[in-house]
Design a protein around this motif. Structure first.
Motif, PDB file in Angstrom:
ATOM      1  N   SER A 215       0.848  -1.190   0.000  1.00 43.55           N
ATOM      2  CA  SER A 215       0.000   0.000   0.000  1.00 43.55           C
ATOM      3  C   SER A 215       0.879   1.234   0.000  1.00 43.55           C
ATOM      4  CB  SER A 215      -0.903   0.004   1.237  1.00 43.55           C
ATOM      5  OG  SER A 215      -1.581   1.244   1.372  1.00 43.55           O
ATOM      6  N   THR A 226       3.295   6.517  -3.661  1.00 46.31           N
ATOM      7  CA  THR A 226       2.105   6.008  -4.348  1.00 46.31           C
ATOM      8  C   THR A 226       2.425   5.438  -5.730  1.00 46.31           C
ATOM      9  OG1 THR A 226       1.629   8.227  -5.235  1.00 46.31           O
ATOM     10  CG2 THR A 226       0.533   7.599  -3.165  1.00 46.31           C
ATOM     11  N   SER A 240       1.523  -2.555  -5.663  1.00 47.53           N
ATOM     12  CA  SER A 240       0.116  -2.159  -5.753  1.00 47.53           C
ATOM     13  C   SER A 240      -0.085  -1.285  -6.977  1.00 47.53           C
ATOM     14  CB  SER A 240      -0.296  -1.388  -4.485  1.00 47.53           C
ATOM     15  OG  SER A 240      -1.575  -0.825  -4.628  1.00 47.53           O
ATOM     16  N   ASP A 242      -3.057   0.441  -7.094  1.00 45.78           N
ATOM     17  CA  ASP A 242      -4.218   1.198  -6.634  1.00 45.78           C
ATOM     18  C   ASP A 242      -4.139   2.663  -7.041  1.00 45.78           C
ATOM     19  OD1 ASP A 242      -5.563  -0.896  -5.325  1.00 45.78           O
ATOM     20  OD2 ASP A 242      -4.282  -0.695  -3.566  1.00 45.78           O
ATOM     21  N   LYS A 243      -5.297   3.241  -7.287  1.00 45.53           N
ATOM     22  CA  LYS A 243      -5.441   4.675  -7.485  1.00 45.53           C
ATOM     23  C   LYS A 243      -6.045   5.251  -6.215  1.00 45.53           C
ATOM     24  CE  LYS A 243      -4.108   4.220 -11.770  1.00 45.53           C
ATOM     25  NZ  LYS A 243      -2.749   4.641 -12.174  1.00 45.53           N
ATOM     26  N   TYR A 244      -5.357   6.208  -5.617  1.00 46.80           N
ATOM     27  CA  TYR A 244      -5.775   6.711  -4.316  1.00 46.80           C
ATOM     28  C   TYR A 244      -6.563   8.005  -4.443  1.00 46.80           C
ATOM     29  CZ  TYR A 244      -2.740   3.196  -2.326  1.00 46.80           C
ATOM     30  OH  TYR A 244      -2.172   2.001  -1.973  1.00 46.80           O
ATOM     31  N   SER A 319      -4.345  -5.415   0.115  1.00 47.01           N
ATOM     32  CA  SER A 319      -5.484  -5.964  -0.621  1.00 47.01           C
ATOM     33  C   SER A 319      -5.402  -7.475  -0.751  1.00 47.01           C
ATOM     34  CB  SER A 319      -5.548  -5.340  -2.024  1.00 47.01           C
ATOM     35  OG  SER A 319      -4.383  -5.659  -2.772  1.00 47.01           O
ATOM     36  N   ARG A 440     -11.183   0.534   0.853  1.00 44.34           N
ATOM     37  CA  ARG A 440      -9.811   0.350   1.313  1.00 44.34           C
ATOM     38  C   ARG A 440      -8.924   1.548   1.028  1.00 44.34           C
ATOM     39  NH1 ARG A 440      -4.888  -1.450  -0.060  1.00 44.34           N
ATOM     40  NH2 ARG A 440      -5.402  -1.616  -2.259  1.00 44.34           N
ATOM     41  N   THR A 441      -8.932   2.066  -0.185  1.00 46.80           N
ATOM     42  CA  THR A 441      -8.031   3.177  -0.501  1.00 46.80           C
ATOM     43  C   THR A 441      -8.423   4.443   0.254  1.00 46.80           C
ATOM     44  OG1 THR A 441      -9.366   3.668  -2.480  1.00 46.80           O
ATOM     45  CG2 THR A 441      -7.431   2.254  -2.772  1.00 46.80           C
ATOM     46  N   THR A 442      -9.724   4.639   0.455  1.00 43.93           N
ATOM     47  CA  THR A 442     -10.169   5.806   1.237  1.00 43.93           C
ATOM     48  C   THR A 442      -9.698   5.686   2.680  1.00 43.93           C
ATOM     49  OG1 THR A 442     -12.127   6.104  -0.157  1.00 43.93           O
ATOM     50  CG2 THR A 442     -12.185   7.091   2.041  1.00 43.93           C
ATOM     51  N   ALA A 444      -7.159   3.888   3.715  1.00 40.97           N
ATOM     52  CA  ALA A 444      -5.700   3.996   3.725  1.00 40.97           C
ATOM     53  C   ALA A 444      -5.263   5.455   3.725  1.00 40.97           C
ATOM     54  CB  ALA A 444      -5.111   3.260   2.516  1.00 40.97           C
ATOM     55  N   MET A 445      -5.925   6.268   2.918  1.00 35.94           N
ATOM     56  CA  MET A 445      -5.583   7.688   2.894  1.00 35.94           C
ATOM     57  C   MET A 445      -5.948   8.372   4.201  1.00 35.94           C
ATOM     58  SD  MET A 445      -3.939   8.096   0.200  1.00 35.94           S
ATOM     59  CE  MET A 445      -3.767   9.877   0.114  1.00 35.94           C
TER      60      MET A 445
END
Length: 578
Positions: A215, A226, A240, A242-244, A319, A440-442, A444-445
């Motif tokens: 992450s 990121t 990862s 992911d788009k944060y 994830s 998850r990404t929300t 995490a931020m």
């Protein structure tokens, strides 16, 4: 294509230089007279990094009607590299035929040049790093659901010399001299050369791998990683794609994190703060630059949700399905497990359903060091590699191995008033893990917002250092309190008071008959069941004066409940109240 020695030291430069030399004669001669084109060609050639390309630029420029000023232009430019030159080529419909061509290294007997050249080639191989030795990334495409796997789908494996020739062949071609044909012929890297490269122990061009993270994480400079893949500055590999989303305010971040655990019956606010500290430790462990304590989750009854509480935190961070391991039963097993975890670059480890005594000298060492030194399993060689792991354990009625372990632990306690809490039906989140996955990404931020917010605010009101965890206390623990939760380390007070060693010492202090030698105490215990039980407990069942004497010397002046053992005249021991 053949590589001269200067080219061997960076095979990628050799390839790009070859492609550049192929492009130049294909450009229209008149283009050298156009200043913008002339300048772009110079920038592209210079950016490749081969100084001999200046002569190629000079010769190509001689076609221009207004020829001159080559050196001044070259020296004053910041290079754009092959990409810039290809853009110029595309304007004229030119494409080099050698795109993707590999350099060729001639394996001569001069090992002082061949071995460094092989090392430089290995440094360009995909997924090759150094971490206490040469390692390669290994990806689990679809591990079985019930398998014990590393904390992410990507881990590191030791790159053995047997696997090196294949890796090197992906980057370069190799030739050796054939006395029979009196010419250079294609070959692969010999096992002997591969062995020497691995045994070298010094790989200046191979990137260093600090760890693998699943992450976005906070970096030591306060920025957030990121970008997927390897980050040269931190040495971290972000596994990862992911788009944060945008980072929330600190107030909103606190609400988001609290919403995750709204259904859990924490014994007190400090135990909830301890869970928050565990979550933030996952995202901030590399920014701390130090160690983090063990996070121990227990409950008064089964079914309170200890495992779910762990899965919620790890689900925000990772994830992939979290791997969980059983606690080792002896110190040798601890040492082997920690070596495996370090070698595979785990970022966290979870010991599930711990029963009985937990910990040991090797685990205590792992909690207080950022580098792990040991013997490589199955081989007669040493290892020395980074160890950045968040350690988590769950269990009921488990006992920490020592008072030092208790001081190195943050306690997360669940306490339900229900006899069967697993039968509850009223929840804010009927499926917590689904909620975590979908957000998850929300979430995490949100965790990162608290850490970064605290850093950006100048780290105000830092809490006092605690033992071996000064950096962790200065960032994670202090950020938790700064954001409005209570001090998570308050939760550890009961652990320190109730650890197994303290309890045993307390029982012996309370049963001690008065000033006595260890032999006199053993003799008196024949008629005193309470004293006999206390002696057997502190000596591990060795009911003799020698074992008791060793124990008494080890706890001399250790205070429990305002009492301690102190020496008395005649080689006796007495209990002193302070």
């Amino acid at each position: 294509m053949r590589c001269v020695l200067s080219e061997i030291l960076d095979p990628c430069v050799a390839v790009e230089a070859s492609q550049a030399r192929e492009i130049l004669p294909l450009l229209p001669p008149e283009s050298a007279s156009v200043y913008s084109t002339w300048r772009s060609v110079a920038a592209g050639l210079k950016g490749i990094g081969d100084p001999t390309l200046y002569k190629d630029f000079y010769d190509w420029s001689r076609q221009a009607a207004n020829f001159g000023g080559c050196r001044e232009l070259w020296d004053g430019l910041t290079g754009t590299g092959l990409a810039g030159l290809l853009k110029v080529a595309e304007q004229f419909g030119v494409r080099p035929q050698s795109t993707g061509r590999k350099p060729c290294l001639r394996l001569t007997p001069e090992l002082d040049t061949v071995i460094p050249a092989l090392e430089a080639i290995a440094a360009k191989a995909d997924g090759v790093y150094q971490r206490g030795g040469l390692v390669a990334l290994s990806r689990d495409v679809d591990p079985p659901a019930n398998s014990i796997v590393a904390s992410t789908s990507t881990k590191t494996i030791t790159l053995r010399s047997q696997a090196l020739p294949e890796r090197l062949a992906q980057i370069a071609n190799f030739e050796k001299w054939s006395a029979q044909k009196r010419d250079w012929i294609r070959c692969s890297v010999s096992q002997d050369l591969a062995n020497q490269l691995v045994a070298r122990g010094y790989w200046p061009n191979v990137p260093k791998l600090s760890g693998i993270v699943p992450s976005a994480v906070l970096l030591p400079d306060g920025s957030i990683l990121t970008t997927p893949g390897y980050d040269k500055e931190s040495g971290l590999y972000l596994d990862s794609q992911d788009k944060y989303p945008a980072m929330p305010s600190v107030a909103d971040a606190v609400d988001l994190i609290n919403s995750v655990v709204v259904d859990f019956p924490f014994e007190s606010p400090c135990h909830q703060a301890a869970w928050v500290a565990m979550l933030l430790s996952l995202f901030g462990q590399y920014a701390c630059g130090g160690n983090a304590p063990l996070f121990l989750i227990d409950a008064n009854v089964c079914g309170c949700g200890k495992g779910l509480l762990v899965d919620a935190a790890l689900g925000i961070y990772d994830s992939h399905t979290a791997g969980k391991v059983g606690a080792p039963t002896n110190d040798d097993e601890w040492r082997k497990l920690i070596s495996t975890i370090a070698a595979q670059s785990w970022s966290y480890a979870v010991f599930d359903n711990v029963v009985g005594r937990f910990g040991g000298s090797s685990f205590e060492r792992a909690l207080t060091t950022t580098r792990w030194q040991d013997r490589r399993l199955g081989l007669n060689e040493d290892i020395d590699m980074p160890l950045h792991v968040i350690w988590v354990a769950t269990g009921n009625n488990c006992h920490l191995a020592s008072k030092d372990m208790a001081r190195r632990t943050v306690h997360i306690r669940l306490e339900s008033p229900l006899e069967n809490p697993q039968l509850r039906t009223t929840f804010v989140h009927s499926n917590l893990l689904k909620y975590v996955r979908e957000n998850r990404t929300t979430l995490a931020m949100a965790a990162l917002a608290i850490l970064k917010g605290y850093v950006d605010a100048g780290k105000p009101n830092q809490l006092p250092d605690i033992g071996s965890f000064a950096e962790w206390s200065g960032l994670v623990r202090s950020a938790v309190v700064w954001a409005g939760w209570t001090d998570p380390c308050v939760s550890s007070a009961r652990l320190i008071e109730d650890d197994e060693g303290t309890q045993l010492l307390r029982e012996l202090l309370n049963a001690w008959p008065g000033p006595s030698t260890s032999a006199e105490a053993v003799s008196l215990a024949a008629e005193d069941a309470k004293l006999r039980l206390a002696i057997e407990s502190v000596t591990g069942g060795r009911y003799n004066s020698q074992a008791l004497g060793v124990f008494l010397r080890s706890v001399k002046k250790t205070v429990v409940d305002d009492k301690r053992f102190v020496p008395a005249p005649g080689r006796r021991w007495q209990v002193e109240k302070i």
